[in-house]
Design a protein around this motif. Structure first.
Motif, PDB file in Angstrom:
ATOM      1  N   ILE A 136       0.834  -1.208   0.000  1.00  0.00           N
ATOM      2  CA  ILE A 136       0.000   0.000   0.000  1.00  0.00           C
ATOM      3  C   ILE A 136       0.866   1.254   0.000  1.00  0.00           C
ATOM      4  O   ILE A 136       0.591   2.228  -0.718  1.00  0.00           O
ATOM      5  N   ALA A 137       1.946   1.243   0.794  1.00  0.00           N
ATOM      6  CA  ALA A 137       2.808   2.413   0.895  1.00  0.00           C
ATOM      7  C   ALA A 137       3.673   2.604  -0.339  1.00  0.00           C
ATOM      8  O   ALA A 137       3.871   3.742  -0.802  1.00  0.00           O
ATOM      9  N   ILE A 138       4.179   1.488  -0.903  1.00  0.00           N
ATOM     10  CA  ILE A 138       5.144   1.592  -2.001  1.00  0.00           C
ATOM     11  C   ILE A 138       4.464   1.665  -3.367  1.00  0.00           C
ATOM     12  O   ILE A 138       4.920   2.378  -4.270  1.00  0.00           O
ATOM     13  N   ILE A 139       3.338   0.943  -3.531  1.00  0.00           N
ATOM     14  CA  ILE A 139       2.670   0.882  -4.837  1.00  0.00           C
ATOM     15  C   ILE A 139       1.292   1.536  -4.796  1.00  0.00           C
ATOM     16  O   ILE A 139       0.940   2.318  -5.687  1.00  0.00           O
ATOM     17  N   GLY A 140       0.507   1.215  -3.772  1.00  0.00           N
ATOM     18  CA  GLY A 140      -0.878   1.666  -3.727  1.00  0.00           C
ATOM     19  C   GLY A 140      -1.023   3.169  -3.809  1.00  0.00           C
ATOM     20  O   GLY A 140      -1.704   3.695  -4.708  1.00  0.00           O
ATOM     21  N   TYR A 141      -0.362   3.881  -2.894  1.00  0.00           N
ATOM     22  CA  TYR A 141      -0.500   5.342  -2.913  1.00  0.00           C
ATOM     23  C   TYR A 141       0.127   5.974  -4.158  1.00  0.00           C
ATOM     24  O   TYR A 141      -0.525   6.782  -4.837  1.00  0.00           O
ATOM     25  N   PRO A 142       1.381   5.649  -4.497  1.00  0.00           N
ATOM     26  CA  PRO A 142       1.977   6.313  -5.671  1.00  0.00           C
ATOM     27  C   PRO A 142       1.223   6.051  -6.970  1.00  0.00           C
ATOM     28  O   PRO A 142       1.030   6.968  -7.775  1.00  0.00           O
ATOM     29  N   VAL A 143       0.815   4.801  -7.214  1.00  0.00           N
ATOM     30  CA  VAL A 143       0.205   4.449  -8.499  1.00  0.00           C
ATOM     31  C   VAL A 143      -1.273   4.806  -8.543  1.00  0.00           C
ATOM     32  O   VAL A 143      -1.740   5.469  -9.477  1.00  0.00           O
ATOM     33  N   VAL A 144      -2.031   4.373  -7.527  1.00  0.00           N
ATOM     34  CA  VAL A 144      -3.488   4.551  -7.561  1.00  0.00           C
ATOM     35  C   VAL A 144      -3.899   5.968  -7.207  1.00  0.00           C
ATOM     36  O   VAL A 144      -4.856   6.499  -7.767  1.00  0.00           O
ATOM     37  N   CYS A 145      -3.182   6.607  -6.287  1.00  0.00           N
ATOM     38  CA  CYS A 145      -3.576   7.944  -5.827  1.00  0.00           C
ATOM     39  C   CYS A 145      -2.840   9.065  -6.567  1.00  0.00           C
ATOM     40  O   CYS A 145      -3.459  10.011  -7.050  1.00  0.00           O
ATOM     41  N   ALA A 146      -1.511   8.970  -6.629  1.00  0.00           N
ATOM     42  CA  ALA A 146      -0.721  10.095  -7.129  1.00  0.00           C
ATOM     43  C   ALA A 146      -0.706  10.190  -8.650  1.00  0.00           C
ATOM     44  O   ALA A 146      -0.838  11.293  -9.203  1.00  0.00           O
ATOM     45  N   VAL A 147      -0.556   9.052  -9.332  1.00  0.00           N
ATOM     46  CA  VAL A 147      -0.431   9.086 -10.801  1.00  0.00           C
ATOM     47  C   VAL A 147      -1.637   9.743 -11.482  1.00  0.00           C
ATOM     48  O   VAL A 147      -1.457  10.613 -12.346  1.00  0.00           O
ATOM     49  N   PRO A 148      -2.888   9.367 -11.143  1.00  0.00           N
ATOM     50  CA  PRO A 148      -4.023  10.037 -11.806  1.00  0.00           C
ATOM     51  C   PRO A 148      -4.059  11.537 -11.562  1.00  0.00           C
ATOM     52  O   PRO A 148      -4.369  12.315 -12.469  1.00  0.00           O
ATOM     53  N   ASP A 149      -3.721  11.954 -10.315  1.00  0.00           N
ATOM     54  CA  ASP A 149      -3.801  13.378  -9.989  1.00  0.00           C
ATOM     55  C   ASP A 149      -2.651  14.180 -10.559  1.00  0.00           C
ATOM     56  O   ASP A 149      -2.845  15.287 -11.078  1.00  0.00           O
ATOM     57  N   LEU A 150      -1.433  13.650 -10.458  1.00  0.00           N
ATOM     58  CA  LEU A 150      -0.244  14.416 -10.829  1.00  0.00           C
ATOM     59  C   LEU A 150       0.166  14.247 -12.287  1.00  0.00           C
ATOM     60  O   LEU A 150       0.891  15.082 -12.813  1.00  0.00           O
ATOM     61  N   LEU A 151      -0.305  13.188 -12.934  1.00  0.00           N
ATOM     62  CA  LEU A 151       0.080  12.947 -14.325  1.00  0.00           C
ATOM     63  C   LEU A 151      -1.079  13.129 -15.288  1.00  0.00           C
ATOM     64  O   LEU A 151      -1.037  13.979 -16.188  1.00  0.00           O
ATOM     65  N   PHE A 152      -2.136  12.338 -15.109  1.00  0.00           N
ATOM     66  CA  PHE A 152      -3.223  12.342 -16.083  1.00  0.00           C
ATOM     67  C   PHE A 152      -4.086  13.612 -16.001  1.00  0.00           C
ATOM     68  O   PHE A 152      -4.503  14.132 -17.038  1.00  0.00           O
ATOM     69  N   ARG A 153      -4.358  14.080 -14.783  1.00  0.00           N
ATOM     70  CA  ARG A 153      -5.221  15.275 -14.669  1.00  0.00           C
ATOM     71  C   ARG A 153      -4.612  16.481 -15.374  1.00  0.00           C
ATOM     72  O   ARG A 153      -5.299  17.154 -16.145  1.00  0.00           O
ATOM     73  N   PRO A 154      -3.330  16.839 -15.143  1.00  0.00           N
ATOM     74  CA  PRO A 154      -2.758  17.978 -15.875  1.00  0.00           C
ATOM     75  C   PRO A 154      -2.755  17.779 -17.387  1.00  0.00           C
ATOM     76  O   PRO A 154      -2.944  18.735 -18.144  1.00  0.00           O
ATOM     77  N   ILE A 155      -2.527  16.522 -17.846  1.00  0.00           N
ATOM     78  CA  ILE A 155      -2.532  16.269 -19.291  1.00  0.00           C
ATOM     79  C   ILE A 155      -3.909  16.538 -19.882  1.00  0.00           C
ATOM     80  O   ILE A 155      -4.042  17.164 -20.943  1.00  0.00           O
ATOM     81  N   MET A 156      -4.956  16.067 -19.186  1.00  0.00           N
ATOM     82  CA  MET A 156      -6.318  16.257 -19.701  1.00  0.00           C
ATOM     83  C   MET A 156      -6.758  17.716 -19.636  1.00  0.00           C
ATOM     84  O   MET A 156      -7.506  18.191 -20.494  1.00  0.00           O
ATOM     85  N   MET A 157      -6.300  18.432 -18.611  1.00  0.00           N
ATOM     86  CA  MET A 157      -6.678  19.845 -18.508  1.00  0.00           C
ATOM     87  C   MET A 157      -5.963  20.679 -19.556  1.00  0.00           C
ATOM     88  O   MET A 157      -6.529  21.591 -20.140  1.00  0.00           O
ATOM     89  N   GLY A 158      -4.673  20.348 -19.806  1.00  0.00           N
ATOM     90  CA  GLY A 158      -3.918  21.117 -20.782  1.00  0.00           C
ATOM     91  C   GLY A 158      -3.878  22.589 -20.412  1.00  0.00           C
ATOM     92  O   GLY A 158      -3.518  22.966 -19.302  1.00  0.00           O
ATOM     93  N   LYS A 159      -4.285  23.420 -21.342  1.00  0.00           N
ATOM     94  CA  LYS A 159      -4.284  24.863 -21.115  1.00  0.00           C
ATOM     95  C   LYS A 159      -5.683  25.393 -20.804  1.00  0.00           C
ATOM     96  O   LYS A 159      -5.928  26.597 -20.900  1.00  0.00           O
ATOM     97  N   ARG A 160      -6.583  24.492 -20.403  1.00  0.00           N
ATOM     98  CA  ARG A 160      -7.969  24.914 -20.197  1.00  0.00           C
ATOM     99  C   ARG A 160      -8.258  25.342 -18.766  1.00  0.00           C
ATOM    100  O   ARG A 160      -9.399  25.600 -18.415  1.00  0.00           O
TER     101      ARG A 160
END
Length: 347
Positions: free
Chosen positions: A264-288
């Motif tokens: 949970i500490a090594i994989i769960g939080y970084p992959v399930v929690c952080a990746v969608p917020d820190l990687l995918f969300r900014p990509i989808m928002m772009g300049k909007r």
């Protein structure tokens, strides 16, 4: 100064105002449903415009409404079934955590007379019975839900079909000097609604997909249940699925499953929690991005607190419009200063 409106136009405006007030008074309880439908219609309008290239506009509007309905109803049914089927499992987890905490308390305070054990299972079972009875009472009131759904999808279809014409009609009556401001309001509104619907829901779906392999490796079973839970919590700003990972971490430590705690500490939080917020969300928002995320969070939480579920949409949108209005006010004041309108006339 002569008024821009003729006398009969003034009377017509007065009657229109009265009609609007009567409409709000008669259908005020449905205002939240109508607002949600209109906001969603704005978001899916590009899909209707694209389909209109190949079929008639009415068919395109119906197709988009059907697609939205299928996704919404299907998602709700899937969520309700998964959560209801795993209610007893969640009760067992809470019971295990409680027993572990009570055992630790007795170990750390030797020689102290222990209080009579609380039958936590019986308490939770009674609570689950209340939840289940509440669930069935909600199901028994399906008539209201059906009428609300009918109103929602009819309103959605109407504004998907007529929305562009309604907006063009409104713009035709706006003075040319206000075109820039109105365009800015339109842009910030569409960007905010895009962030609320498309980005939030897409991030939640990505979280769900990332959670499935993680919970498979974790080995607790009930993979769809946990994946759905973290996906739902992803819709909550700031908190997100991190709260679920903390809960599972406590459960792993309470049961002595240190392997799961490490995963949970090594994989769960970084992959399930952080990746969608820190990687995918900014990509989808772009300049909007129209306003700062902190303002969006205030809109989410404040809107939910004051207006309920409809506040999840209205809260951020109102604050976004407030920011746009503030920027326009600053622009007007600067222009007035440059033109000397605010300077005191010479004596």
């Amino acid at each position: 100064m002569k008024s821009a409106f003729a006398d009969h136009d003034k009377l017509a405006l007065l009657i229109i105002g009265i009609v609007l007030i009567l409409t709000l008074y008669a259908f005020g309880s449905l205002l939240g449903i109508v607002i949600l439908a209109i906001s969603l219609a704005i978001v899916v309008m590009p899909l209707k415009t694209w389909l209109s290239r190949y079929v008639r506009e009415q068919v395109a509007a119906f197709a988009v409404t059907f697609i939205v309905g299928f996704i919404v109803v299907g998602s709700l049914l899937f969520g309700v079934v998964i959560l209801y089927e795993n209610a007893d499992y969640l009760t067992q987890i809470i019971t295990d955590i409680y027993i572990a905490i009570m055992s630790m308390q007795q170990i750390t305070t030797p020689g102290v007379a222990s209080t009579p054990p609380i039958d936590v299972g019986e308490i939770l079972d009674s609570q689950m019975e209340m939840i289940q009875s509440g669930f069935f009472s909600v199901v028994s009131g399906f008539t209201e839900a059906i009428f609300n759904a009918i109103i929602f999808f009819l309103t959605l279809f109407i504004f998907i079909f007529f929305g562009e014409n309604i907006w063009k009609g409104i713009l035709s009556g706006v003075p040319a000097s206000m075109n820039t401001f109105v365009s800015h309001i339109e842009e910030i509104s569409s960007n905010t609604l895009y962030s609320i619907y498309i980005v939030h829901i897409s991030t939640s779906v990505i979280t769900f997909l990332l959670a499935i392999p993680f919970f498979y490796v974790l080995g607790y079973g009930h993979i769809l249940f946990w994946s759905l839970i973290v996906a739902l919590f992803q819709l909550i700003p700031i908190i997100g699925p991190t709260l679920i990972m903390i809960f599972l971490g406590i459960y792993a430590l309470a049961t002595g499953d240190y392997r799961a705690a490490a995963l949970i500490a090594i994989i769960g939080y970084p992959v399930v929690c952080a990746v969608p917020d820190l990687l995918f969300r900014p990509i989808m928002m772009g300049k909007r991005t129209s306003i700062h995320p902190a303002i969006m969070w205030v809109g989410f939480f404040g809107g939910l607190w004051i207006m309920g579920i409809v506040g999840f949409v209205i809260g951020p949108l109102v604050l976004a419009l407030l920011v746009a209005s503030g920027r326009e006010l600053i622009r007007i004041m600067k222009q007035a200063k440059e033109n000397g309108w605010l300077e005191k006339p010479p004596v």
